[in-house]
Design a protein around this motif. Structure first.
Motif, PDB file in Angstrom:
ATOM      1  N   THR A 187      54.760  71.149  79.687  1.00 38.58           N
ATOM      2  CA  THR A 187      55.594  71.226  80.885  1.00 38.58           C
ATOM      3  C   THR A 187      57.080  71.173  80.545  1.00 38.58           C
ATOM      4  OG1 THR A 187      55.462  68.820  81.237  1.00 38.58           O
ATOM      5  CG2 THR A 187      53.821  70.195  82.350  1.00 38.58           C
ATOM      6  N   GLY A 220      57.929  74.578  79.257  1.00 39.55           N
ATOM      7  CA  GLY A 220      57.904  75.507  80.384  1.00 39.55           C
ATOM      8  C   GLY A 220      58.973  75.258  81.419  1.00 39.55           C
ATOM      9  N   ALA A 221      59.888  74.318  81.165  1.00 38.41           N
ATOM     10  CA  ALA A 221      61.001  74.011  82.079  1.00 38.41           C
ATOM     11  C   ALA A 221      60.504  73.533  83.438  1.00 38.41           C
ATOM     12  CB  ALA A 221      61.927  75.226  82.246  1.00 38.41           C
ATOM     13  N   LEU A 222      59.315  72.924  83.450  1.00 39.56           N
ATOM     14  CA  LEU A 222      58.768  72.392  84.693  1.00 39.56           C
ATOM     15  C   LEU A 222      59.266  70.974  84.974  1.00 39.56           C
ATOM     16  CD1 LEU A 222      55.114  73.688  84.258  1.00 39.56           C
ATOM     17  CD2 LEU A 222      56.857  74.589  85.803  1.00 39.56           C
ATOM     18  N   ARG A 233      66.667  76.096  84.774  1.00 37.94           N
ATOM     19  CA  ARG A 233      65.238  75.985  84.491  1.00 37.94           C
ATOM     20  C   ARG A 233      64.435  76.978  85.323  1.00 37.94           C
ATOM     21  NH1 ARG A 233      65.968  70.315  85.013  1.00 37.94           N
ATOM     22  NH2 ARG A 233      64.346  70.211  86.607  1.00 37.94           N
ATOM     23  N   ARG A 248      61.915  79.822  83.862  1.00 38.15           N
ATOM     24  CA  ARG A 248      60.498  79.896  84.254  1.00 38.15           C
ATOM     25  C   ARG A 248      60.100  81.313  84.644  1.00 38.15           C
ATOM     26  NH1 ARG A 248      61.478  74.665  86.731  1.00 38.15           N
ATOM     27  NH2 ARG A 248      61.641  75.556  88.831  1.00 38.15           N
ATOM     28  N   ARG A 249      61.042  82.071  85.155  1.00 43.48           N
ATOM     29  CA  ARG A 249      60.737  83.451  85.539  1.00 43.48           C
ATOM     30  C   ARG A 249      60.471  84.344  84.336  1.00 43.48           C
ATOM     31  NH1 ARG A 249      65.563  83.775  90.069  1.00 43.48           N
ATOM     32  NH2 ARG A 249      64.401  82.759  91.778  1.00 43.48           N
ATOM     33  N   PHE A 290      52.553  81.671  82.956  1.00 42.39           N
ATOM     34  CA  PHE A 290      51.781  80.433  82.967  1.00 42.39           C
ATOM     35  C   PHE A 290      50.320  80.729  83.297  1.00 42.39           C
ATOM     36  CE2 PHE A 290      56.113  79.122  83.969  1.00 42.39           C
ATOM     37  CZ  PHE A 290      56.293  77.991  83.180  1.00 42.39           C
TER      38      PHE A 290
END
Length: 227
Positions: free
Chosen positions: A51, A54-56, A79, A83-84, A88
């Motif tokens: 995570t 994934g910049a979550l 972030r 994510r774009r 995922f």
């Protein structure tokens, strides 16, 4: 620069007496086109690491460079933009039941506001064919098997041409045959497109698809080896 370069990463949850460290001095590099599996017992920090990459969630301490962007101190808007650029894939495929397979995949292309609807649908159909679902484009998830639903989620993750794919237990809910097919499909896609894949898994059946297996224990990356 490598798509993923993590250096001495630390992360904790909670504050004060409730503070619990879940990542300790983790370093990891993933190269273009490489398939790396994260293994280890539950609670070892695998999903937290995924995570963060994934910049979550925000990075607290250490360096986490993903697709050329340093995430330590990154604002939420930065972030979101990163994510774009990431595909995922999760254990629970998260498909919308009222949409067809084609529509579920096409949703990933809505980040491009100028792409015509017809082109989005055409690209979604072509991606479904690439993952072996030609002829299933208009079926809803309820009319697909578990392995087919996971293939739709793979198509959705790849259709926008991400620079990186992150997968969390993508074969855990599948039987041996379907799980193996999905794992090998991911590897083939990584190699043909040069897209790196970092995958969390407890599934020993799929270790053979990896270029490297990184074992985690108690928040540390304790070993890395060829499968």
């Amino acid at each position: 620069m490598d798509p993923i370069h993590v250096g001495r990463l630390n992360h904790a949850y909670g504050d004060g007496e409730l503070r619990r460290t879940v990542l300790r001095d983790v370093s990891l590099t993933v190269q273009a086109g490489e398939v790396v599996l994260l293994t280890g017992p539950s609670g070892s920090g695998k999903t937290t690491l995924l995570t963060l990459i994934g910049a979550l969630r925000g990075v607290q301490d250490g360096s986490c460079q993903v697709l050329g962007r340093e995430l330590i101190g990154a604002a939420e808007g930065e972030r979101v933009a990163l994510r774009r650029r990431i595909g995922f894939i999760f254990q629970n495929h998260n498909l919308l039941g009222f949409l067809t397979a084609r529509q579920n995949v096409a949703m990933a292309l809505e980040i491009d506001p100028v792409m015509p609807e017809g082109e989005r649908m055409a690209r979604a159909g072509a991606m479904l064919a690439a993952v072996g679902l030609a002829g299933h484009e208009e079926r809803t998830p309820a009319h697909l098997s578990g392995g087919q639903r996971q293939r739709v989620s793979i198509a959705r993750a790849l259709v926008a041409g991400p620079g990186l794919v992150l997968a969390d237990e993508p074969t855990a809910a599948l039987d041996r045959v379907s799980g193996g097919e999905v794992a090998h499909l991911l590897r083939d896609m990584a190699k043909s497109r040069g897209t790196p894949i970092l995958m969390v898994t407890h599934d020993p059946r799929i270790l053979g698809i990896a270029d490297r297996v990184v074992a985690m224990e108690d928040g540390r990356a304790v070993a890395a080896a060829a499968p």
